[in-house]
Enzyme design. Structure first.
Site, mmCIF file in Angstrom:
data_model
loop_
_atom_site.group_PDB
_atom_site.id
_atom_site.type_symbol
_atom_site.label_atom_id
_atom_site.label_comp_id
_atom_site.label_asym_id
_atom_site.label_seq_id
_atom_site.Cartn_x
_atom_site.Cartn_y
_atom_site.Cartn_z
ATOM 1 N N LYS A 131 5.135 2.364 -2.986
ATOM 2 C CA LYS A 131 5.034 3.783 -3.354
ATOM 3 C C LYS A 131 5.131 3.889 -4.865
ATOM 4 O O LYS A 131 5.691 3.011 -5.524
ATOM 5 C CB LYS A 131 6.173 4.590 -2.712
ATOM 6 C CG LYS A 131 5.856 6.062 -2.579
ATOM 7 C CD LYS A 131 4.921 6.327 -1.433
ATOM 8 C CE LYS A 131 4.538 7.772 -1.312
ATOM 9 N NZ LYS A 131 3.798 8.019 -0.062
ATOM 10 N N LYS A 191 0.861 -1.179 0.000
ATOM 11 C CA LYS A 191 0.000 0.000 0.000
ATOM 12 C C LYS A 191 0.897 1.228 0.000
ATOM 13 O O LYS A 191 1.896 1.276 0.709
ATOM 14 C CB LYS A 191 -0.834 -0.037 1.291
ATOM 15 C CG LYS A 191 -1.861 1.040 1.426
ATOM 16 C CD LYS A 191 -3.221 0.573 0.945
ATOM 17 C CE LYS A 191 -4.206 1.709 0.757
ATOM 18 N NZ LYS A 191 -3.958 2.546 -0.405
ATOM 19 N N ASN A 224 -2.991 19.005 1.102
ATOM 20 C CA ASN A 224 -4.009 18.209 1.780
ATOM 21 C C ASN A 224 -3.702 18.063 3.268
ATOM 22 O O ASN A 224 -4.515 18.414 4.130
ATOM 23 C CB ASN A 224 -4.105 16.833 1.092
ATOM 24 C CG ASN A 224 -4.999 15.888 1.858
ATOM 25 O OD1 ASN A 224 -4.678 15.444 2.965
ATOM 26 N ND2 ASN A 224 -6.155 15.591 1.315
ATOM 27 N N THR A 246 -4.975 11.985 7.166
ATOM 28 C CA THR A 246 -3.556 12.091 7.530
ATOM 29 C C THR A 246 -3.400 13.130 8.634
ATOM 30 O O THR A 246 -2.738 12.902 9.659
ATOM 31 C CB THR A 246 -2.729 12.477 6.281
ATOM 32 O OG1 THR A 246 -2.979 11.489 5.284
ATOM 33 C CG2 THR A 246 -1.246 12.559 6.581
HETATM 34 P P1 NAD Z 1 -0.168 18.009 -1.465
HETATM 35 O O1 NAD Z 1 0.256 17.871 -2.871
HETATM 36 O O2 NAD Z 1 -1.622 18.095 -1.166
HETATM 37 O O3 NAD Z 1 0.538 19.274 -0.790
HETATM 38 C C1 NAD Z 1 1.914 19.488 -0.832
HETATM 39 C C2 NAD Z 1 2.168 20.884 -0.307
HETATM 40 O O4 NAD Z 1 3.576 21.069 -0.170
HETATM 41 C C3 NAD Z 1 1.702 21.993 -1.252
HETATM 42 O O5 NAD Z 1 1.132 23.031 -0.495
HETATM 43 C C4 NAD Z 1 2.977 22.493 -1.904
HETATM 44 O O6 NAD Z 1 2.892 23.844 -2.300
HETATM 45 C C5 NAD Z 1 3.946 22.296 -0.746
HETATM 46 N N1 NAD Z 1 5.325 22.229 -1.189
HETATM 47 C C6 NAD Z 1 5.862 21.578 -2.239
HETATM 48 N N2 NAD Z 1 7.171 21.785 -2.306
HETATM 49 C C7 NAD Z 1 7.486 22.570 -1.238
HETATM 50 C C8 NAD Z 1 8.675 23.123 -0.733
HETATM 51 N N3 NAD Z 1 9.843 22.919 -1.352
HETATM 52 N N4 NAD Z 1 8.606 23.872 0.397
HETATM 53 C C9 NAD Z 1 7.439 24.081 1.004
HETATM 54 N N5 NAD Z 1 6.286 23.603 0.585
HETATM 55 C C10 NAD Z 1 6.300 22.848 -0.521
HETATM 56 O O7 NAD Z 1 0.504 16.795 -0.687
HETATM 57 P P2 NAD Z 1 0.061 16.105 0.681
HETATM 58 O O8 NAD Z 1 -0.776 14.935 0.319
HETATM 59 O O9 NAD Z 1 -0.456 17.109 1.633
HETATM 60 O O10 NAD Z 1 1.461 15.520 1.183
HETATM 61 C C11 NAD Z 1 2.357 16.317 1.965
HETATM 62 C C12 NAD Z 1 3.314 15.393 2.697
HETATM 63 O O11 NAD Z 1 2.568 14.496 3.508
HETATM 64 C C13 NAD Z 1 4.178 14.495 1.780
HETATM 65 O O12 NAD Z 1 5.432 14.282 2.368
HETATM 66 C C14 NAD Z 1 3.406 13.208 1.758
HETATM 67 O O13 NAD Z 1 4.217 12.103 1.413
HETATM 68 C C15 NAD Z 1 2.910 13.164 3.186
HETATM 69 N N6 NAD Z 1 1.770 12.286 3.387
HETATM 70 C C16 NAD Z 1 0.607 12.471 2.726
HETATM 71 C C17 NAD Z 1 -0.444 11.588 2.923
HETATM 72 C C18 NAD Z 1 -1.772 11.769 2.255
HETATM 73 O O14 NAD Z 1 -2.688 11.003 2.586
HETATM 74 N N7 NAD Z 1 -1.966 12.726 1.379
HETATM 75 C C19 NAD Z 1 -0.300 10.527 3.845
HETATM 76 C C20 NAD Z 1 0.885 10.382 4.536
HETATM 77 C C21 NAD Z 1 1.920 11.269 4.296
#
Ligand code: NAD
Length: 427
Positions: A103, A67, A218, A187
């Site tokens: 992943k 997953k 998100n 999350t």
């Molecule tokens: P997303 O695409 O919704 O948001 C990413 C955010 O990060 C955006 O606001 C973007 O502008 C910002 N960003 C990108 N590059 C950046 C930088 N260099 N400096 C500062 N901000 C930056 O993604 P998400 O789903 O919110 O994921 C964010 C983190 O959480 C990731 O590391 C992801 O692996 C982790 N994560 C997400 C989930 C999920 O369910 N979506 C679950 C576990 C972990």
């Protein structure tokens, strides 16, 4: 071997001194099971053909089908996808859900594509990895720059190829296509439950705690909302274009998001605005945000943000790792020396995969749950995991990341041992 994968392995290896593990188990856990690389042809709207590279890595399926999310990012490479798959194995084990780690990623700057192009790319990726996924094999989900709309297209493509409706093949879908209630903020909510317990345990008053969040997507946005509603003061927020900060104030997460959306007019699949459009607050850089004078720092963007270069300058007493892999192994040691608490990614952001598991269960049973039921079950799983980690932490007097790895390695090792190790075959 790439840097991120090496770093992730070091975090795991650090825990091995506290668990009885056979050499077989270490070997098994250090190697990804399967890797696929695909070329995705995309006929652009102007007629040009562009080929994008995509990856899917299955790290380990000891505890169940693999997953993990899919990210669309121009900087994605195999090292990153392998590392994130590796982290997923331990994350699923720490919360005790029956999945292994995987992943996926596509090397693309999706903000440069039109909506139709993103749809074609998403469908093309699924055509490429079709034989590599399935509800009993590997189940993708959203990650950076992918969202429920993209998951809906991907699930639809899978169904078209298989000529069957198989909603459990992908999670994080729109609710109307079999998604789970509560997946959107899962999350963030999982991280919130863990932080809330820690704050309570330390007898801190949320209303007196300041928070800075790096990444307003998100995970970052939903966490800001949950914390703001609980009285925490949100003083700093950032995205890829920069950060805003207000020393005394309290940023309202919804108005920041509204402004970001209005300014960007919500083109295509992504919001093109930035938190920097909130002009009445100081504009700072992402680096400054990480080093700002706050009580709680939440990296919620990308990996490798807190390194040995800036770790000593981080002032926050609590670091809540919502992003995957935001802290390097070297930085961990500096933060520990400075008595800063790091709530590690494999625990802090496990709410996402947990509600993905709920979505998979609902898709397979056809029995759909209320939002209240999702929250209740998520809270129980997160608090049980937090309890298991803090118990080990206190027993062994180690930091929370090492304790989280100890909990997950113990679970994984008992599955490895059950299959038979070298010791077993020698007797
Ligand atoms: P997303 O695409 O919704 O948001 C990413 C955010 O990060 C955006 O606001 C973007 O502008 C910002 N960003 C990108 N590059 C950046 C930088 N260099 N400096 C500062 N901000 C930056 O993604 P998400 O789903 O919110 O994921 C964010 C983190 O959480 C990731 O590391 C992801 O692996 C982790 N994560 C997400 C989930 C999920 O369910 N979506 C679950 C576990 C972990």
């Amino acid at each position: 071997m790439g840097k991120f994968f090496d770093n992730s392995k070091k975090l795991f290896e650090n825990a091995l001194q506290y668990v009885t593990v056979s050499e077989d188990a270490v070997k098994t856990l250090e190697h990804p099971k399967q890797i696929i690389q695909v070329s995705i042809p995309l006929r652009k709207l102007n007629g040009d053909l562009e080929i994008f590279t995509g990856y899917r890595v299955h790290h380990n399926d000891l505890l169940g089908p693999t997953k993990g999310g899919i990210r669309f990012l121009s900087t994605v490479d195999l090292d990153e996808v392998k590392s994130l798959a590796f982290l997923m194995t331990f994350k699923c084990a720490v919360v005790g859900i029956p999945f292994g780690g995987a992943k996926g990623g596509v090397v693309v700057n999706p903000k440069k594509l039109k909506r139709h192009e993103i749809e074609h790319l998403s469908r093309g990726y699924i055509r490429g990895i079709y034989d590599f996924i399935g509800p009993d094999v590997d189940i993708p989900a959203p990650d950076v720059y992918t969202n429920e709309m993209i998951m809906g297209w991907m699930a639809d493509e899978y169904n078209k190829i298989s000529r069957k409706l198989t909603p459990a093949v992908i999670t994080g879908k729109p609710v109307s296509l079999g998604g789970s209630l509560g997946r959107d903020d899962a999350t963030a909510r999982g991280a919130y439950y863990v932080l809330r317990s820690l704050v309570k345990k330390k007898k801190l008053d949320p209303k007196k705690l300041t928070v800075a969040i790096q990444g307003y997507g998100n995970a970052g946005y939903h966490l800001a909302k949950l914390l703001h509603d609980d009285g925490y003061k949100i003083v700093g927020l950032s995205d890829s274009k920069g950060a805003i900060f207000t020393k005394k104030g309290n940023l309202d997460p919804d108005s920041v998001m509204r402004r970001k959306r209005e300014a960007g007019k919500l083109e295509a699949v992504y919001c093109k605005g930035t938190v920097c459009d909130i002009i009445k607050h100081d504009r700072i850089t992402n680096e400054q945000l990480l080093e700002s004078d706050v009580d709680i720092l939440v990296p919620a963007a990308l990996e490798n943000q807190i390194t040995k270069k800036n770790a000593a300058k981080i002032k926050a007493k609590i670091i809540l790792e919502v992003a995957n892999g935001p802290t390097s192994h070297d930085a961990d040691a500096i933060l520990a020396k400075n008595k800063q608490i790091v709530i590690p990614d494999i625990l802090a952001n496990a709410g996402g995969v947990t509600v993905s598991y709920f979505e998979w269960l609902q898709n397979r049973s056809g029995d759909y749950w209320s939002l209240g039921a999702v929250h209740e079950k998520l809270e129980k799983i997160m608090l049980d995991a937090y309890g298991a980690v803090t118990k080990v932490q206190e027993e062994l007097k180690i930091d929370m990341r090492t304790a989280a790895y100890v909990v997950s390695v113990r679970r994984l090792v008992s599955a490895i041992n059950a299959k038979g190790t070298a010791e077993y075959f020698k007797t």
